[in-house]
Design a protein around this motif. Structure first.
Motif, short mmCIF file in Angstrom:
data_model
loop_
_atom_site.label_atom_id
_atom_site.label_comp_id
_atom_site.label_asym_id
_atom_site.label_seq_id
_atom_site.Cartn_x
_atom_site.Cartn_y
_atom_site.Cartn_z
N THR A 167 37.39 -18.78 -6.37
CA THR A 167 37.06 -18.69 -4.84
C THR A 167 36.01 -17.99 -4.69
OG1 THR A 167 38.46 -16.69 -4.67
CG2 THR A 167 39.79 -18.88 -4.41
N GLY A 168 35.31 -17.13 -5.40
CA GLY A 168 34.39 -16.40 -5.29
C GLY A 168 32.91 -17.21 -5.18
N PRO A 169 32.66 -17.92 -6.26
CA PRO A 169 31.44 -18.87 -6.09
C PRO A 169 31.69 -19.74 -5.02
CG PRO A 169 32.36 -18.62 -8.49
CD PRO A 169 33.36 -17.84 -7.51
N GLY A 170 32.63 -20.04 -4.66
CA GLY A 170 32.69 -21.03 -3.38
C GLY A 170 32.58 -20.14 -2.12
N ALA A 171 32.94 -19.19 -2.34
CA ALA A 171 32.78 -18.26 -0.96
C ALA A 171 31.34 -17.72 -0.82
CB ALA A 171 33.66 -16.93 -0.89
N LEU A 172 30.55 -17.60 -2.01
CA LEU A 172 29.32 -17.50 -1.85
C LEU A 172 28.37 -18.61 -1.28
CD1 LEU A 172 28.47 -15.64 -5.21
CD2 LEU A 172 27.89 -14.80 -3.03
N LEU A 173 28.89 -19.84 -1.63
CA LEU A 173 28.40 -20.85 -1.08
C LEU A 173 28.54 -20.98 0.43
CD1 LEU A 173 26.94 -23.85 -1.30
CD2 LEU A 173 29.05 -24.77 -2.04
N GLY A 174 29.85 -20.91 0.71
CA GLY A 174 30.27 -20.66 2.12
C GLY A 174 29.34 -19.86 2.87
N SER A 175 29.21 -18.62 2.43
CA SER A 175 28.27 -17.67 3.24
C SER A 175 26.87 -18.24 3.75
CB SER A 175 28.21 -16.44 2.53
OG SER A 175 29.52 -15.90 2.23
N VAL A 176 26.34 -18.78 2.42
CA VAL A 176 25.34 -19.54 2.57
C VAL A 176 25.06 -20.65 3.66
CG1 VAL A 176 23.28 -20.76 1.45
CG2 VAL A 176 24.32 -18.95 0.37
N LEU A 177 26.11 -21.49 3.64
CA LEU A 177 26.28 -22.64 4.60
C LEU A 177 26.63 -21.86 5.91
CD1 LEU A 177 28.68 -24.94 2.57
CD2 LEU A 177 26.12 -25.09 2.92
N ALA A 178 27.21 -20.80 6.20
CA ALA A 178 27.61 -20.36 7.41
C ALA A 178 26.20 -19.97 8.20
CB ALA A 178 28.50 -19.09 7.44
N ALA A 179 25.14 -19.33 7.30
CA ALA A 179 24.05 -19.13 7.96
C ALA A 179 23.10 -20.17 8.49
CB ALA A 179 23.14 -18.15 7.06
N ARG A 180 23.65 -21.65 8.34
CA ARG A 180 22.75 -22.73 8.55
C ARG A 180 23.60 -23.67 9.56
NH1 ARG A 180 21.34 -20.81 3.71
NH2 ARG A 180 19.00 -20.62 3.38
N LEU A 181 24.80 -24.14 8.99
CA LEU A 181 25.44 -25.20 9.40
C LEU A 181 25.77 -25.16 10.97
CD1 LEU A 181 27.62 -26.63 6.74
CD2 LEU A 181 25.57 -27.33 7.45
N PRO A 182 26.36 -24.00 11.39
CA PRO A 182 26.67 -23.74 12.80
C PRO A 182 25.62 -23.96 13.75
CG PRO A 182 27.67 -21.97 11.45
CD PRO A 182 26.92 -22.71 10.65
N GLY A 183 24.44 -23.61 13.40
CA GLY A 183 23.26 -23.75 14.22
C GLY A 183 22.76 -25.31 14.43
N ARG A 184 23.14 -25.85 13.29
CA ARG A 184 22.70 -27.38 13.17
C ARG A 184 23.84 -28.34 13.77
NH1 ARG A 184 19.66 -27.66 7.24
NH2 ARG A 184 18.18 -26.18 7.80
N LEU A 185 24.92 -27.92 13.41
CA LEU A 185 26.05 -28.90 13.71
C LEU A 185 26.99 -28.40 14.79
CD1 LEU A 185 27.59 -29.69 10.01
CD2 LEU A 185 25.98 -30.87 11.52
N GLY A 186 26.88 -27.33 15.22
CA GLY A 186 27.83 -26.83 16.28
C GLY A 186 28.99 -26.05 15.49
N HIS A 187 29.25 -24.97 16.34
CA HIS A 187 30.23 -23.88 15.85
C HIS A 187 31.35 -24.63 15.57
CE1 HIS A 187 26.89 -21.09 16.69
NE2 HIS A 187 27.44 -20.22 15.67
N GLY A 188 31.86 -25.14 16.82
CA GLY A 188 33.09 -25.69 16.87
C GLY A 188 33.49 -26.94 15.83
N VAL A 189 32.46 -27.76 15.55
CA VAL A 189 32.54 -28.69 14.48
C VAL A 189 32.95 -28.06 13.18
CG1 VAL A 189 31.42 -30.43 13.52
CG2 VAL A 189 31.45 -30.29 15.75
N VAL A 190 32.20 -27.03 12.83
CA VAL A 190 32.09 -26.50 11.56
C VAL A 190 33.34 -25.70 11.42
CG1 VAL A 190 31.34 -24.51 10.31
CG2 VAL A 190 29.62 -26.18 11.39
#
Length: 442
Positions: free
Chosen positions: A282-305
């Motif tokens: 789960t750790g490497p996945g969570a690292l990827l999730g942290s990176v995505l969290a800095a980008r995806l909500p601002g592009r797709l919308g917080h609700g969709v994410v």
């Protein structure tokens, strides 16, 4: 020439140039590594060394999680009146002492199940205080427009702990002993203690400021501040939805993990080290999730994410009951499931935390975090007991399927709430006027 007042705002400086933020990040990383090591060491010691069954294991996990229900609201009230750094330093020192004592007791042959219950409750209580404090400390340290990046960095460090903690804990229990594993956890807390003590930036504490006539609640006793925090969260539609979705997830997840920790060694016949490796995925996945969290909500919308990530992450665990045996294919499948779960659950965690911090005034940060923790994670002791009961009555495979299916209620609740309608920009606290209102009053 464009007038100075219309020039664009200067970009936020990099957080990594901030020495105090780096010390906070390093200390929180070490602390989370100690916590995740301990979360695996204690249950594995009970299962593999003391031969604990589903009932005792569920009780052990429930005892460790009980402080969330008992102390979260008090922790929020205390943190809003004290320096967060002081709370973090003291709790890490105390956790180091508690686990150090457990290591000594284990070496003397005294680390039985009753002692594990005491250690689990003590570490759990101190972890509640630390977790509330570190969330409040970030808001007091960085600018509001740096919250998403700051949360991404801190949650990334928690992800790094998820990589090393379970694998290290499982390996130490299997190859050496539970006392050695407990000593490793104590060492990590000691490292965090040293790092956090080196933070030098003065910290303003909103509720320690002298109250003004318009804010008489600043002088209220602890009980009054707790009630104020409860009213604030209950009166905010976004935070109410976070509480409900979190409660549904934590209840089902606690039940799932109780069965899961029995299913892997007893149904799939995996060793302690392999169990630790599977959990560490789960750790490497969570690292990827942290990176995505800095980008995806601002592009797709917080609700969709939020909704889509919860569906994908929680749904991944539904694959585990279908696995059989300890073959290489089974282990690879476990690693893949945990990686997917880590990625999308972390994406949800960071996004929810940013929403909560954005809509909460500075003087309410500790109580808002504690109230959500109380409502959301207060169900985890019940979930752990429920998981142990289902495993006893229905068997490990069926119990795991039922508890994992229960986790899908969380994205359903988010989809039916105002969280699903959040756009690319975060809301602002009610008490703070929006930018257009400021301009209108000038």
């Amino acid at each position: 020439m464009r007038p100075p007042s219309s020039s664009p705002p200067s970009p936020s400086p990099s957080l990594w140039r901030d020495t105090d933020f780096r010390r906070l990040w390093a200390g929180q990383t070490a602390s989370q590594l100690g916590e995740h090591t301990t979360l695996v060491v204690l249950p594995l010691f009970a299962v593999l060394t003391l031969d604990a069954g589903a009932g005792p294991l569920g009780a052990l996990r429930a005892v460790g999680q009980a402080p969330i229900l008992l102390l979260s609201l008090l922790a929020g009230a205390w943190v809003d009146r004290w320096r967060a750094r002081t709370v973090m330093v003291l709790t890490d020192a105390a956790r180091a002492v508690a686990l150090g004592a457990a290591a000594v007791a284990g070496l003397l042959g005294l680390l039985g199940l009753p002692a594990l219950f005491v250690v689990a409750f003590t570490v759990g209580a101190l972890s509640v205080l630390f977790d509330v404090a570190y969330q409040a400390s970030l808001v007091r340290m960085v600018r509001r427009d740096q919250l998403v990046r700051g949360n991404s960095a801190l949650e990334g460090s928690r992800s790094a702990a998820q990589i090393g903690g379970p694998a290290l804990g499982g390996a130490l229990v299997s190859l050496l002993s539970a006392p050695v594993a407990a000593a490793a956890g104590a060492l990590f807390f000691a490292v965090s203690f040293v790092s956090l003590r080196r933070i030098r930036r003065p910290e303003s504490v909103p509720e320690r400021v002298a109250p003004v006539p318009e804010r008489p609640e600043l002088a209220a006793p602890v009980r009054g501040r707790i009630r104020e925090g409860l009213r604030f969260v209950a009166g905010n539609a976004w935070l109410r939805a976070v509480c409900l979705a979190s409660a549904a997830f934590q209840l089902s997840f606690a039940a799932t993990m109780t069965v899961y920790l029995l299913f892997l060694p007893r149904e799939l016949h995996l060793t302690g080290a392999t169990v630790g490796l599977a959990l560490a995925a789960t750790g490497p996945g969570a690292l990827l999730g942290s990176v995505l969290a800095a980008r995806l909500p601002g592009r797709l919308g917080h609700g969709v994410v939020l909704v889509s990530a919860a569906v994908l992450g929680n749904g991944a665990l539904l694959c585990v009951p279908a696995l059989h045996g300890s073959t290489t294919a089974t282990i690879l499948a476990l690693l893949a499931v945990n990686f997917v779960f880590g990625t999308f659950s972390q994406l949800v965690n960071v996004t929810v935390m940013s929403v909560r911090q954005a809509v909460t005034p500075d003087g309410m940060q500790g109580r808002a975090a504690a109230t959500i923790t109380f409502v959301g994670m207060g169900f985890t002791p019940l979930g752990s007991l429920l998981g142990g009961l289902l495993a006893q009555e229905w068997g490990l495979r069926t119990g795991l399927l039922v508890t994992a299916a229960g986790m899908m209620l969380s994205p359903v609740l988010m989809a039916a709430s105002p969280l699903a309608r959040l756009g690319r920009l975060l809301p602002v606290p009610r008490e703070e006027p929006r930018p257009t209102e400021r301009h209108g009053s000038e």
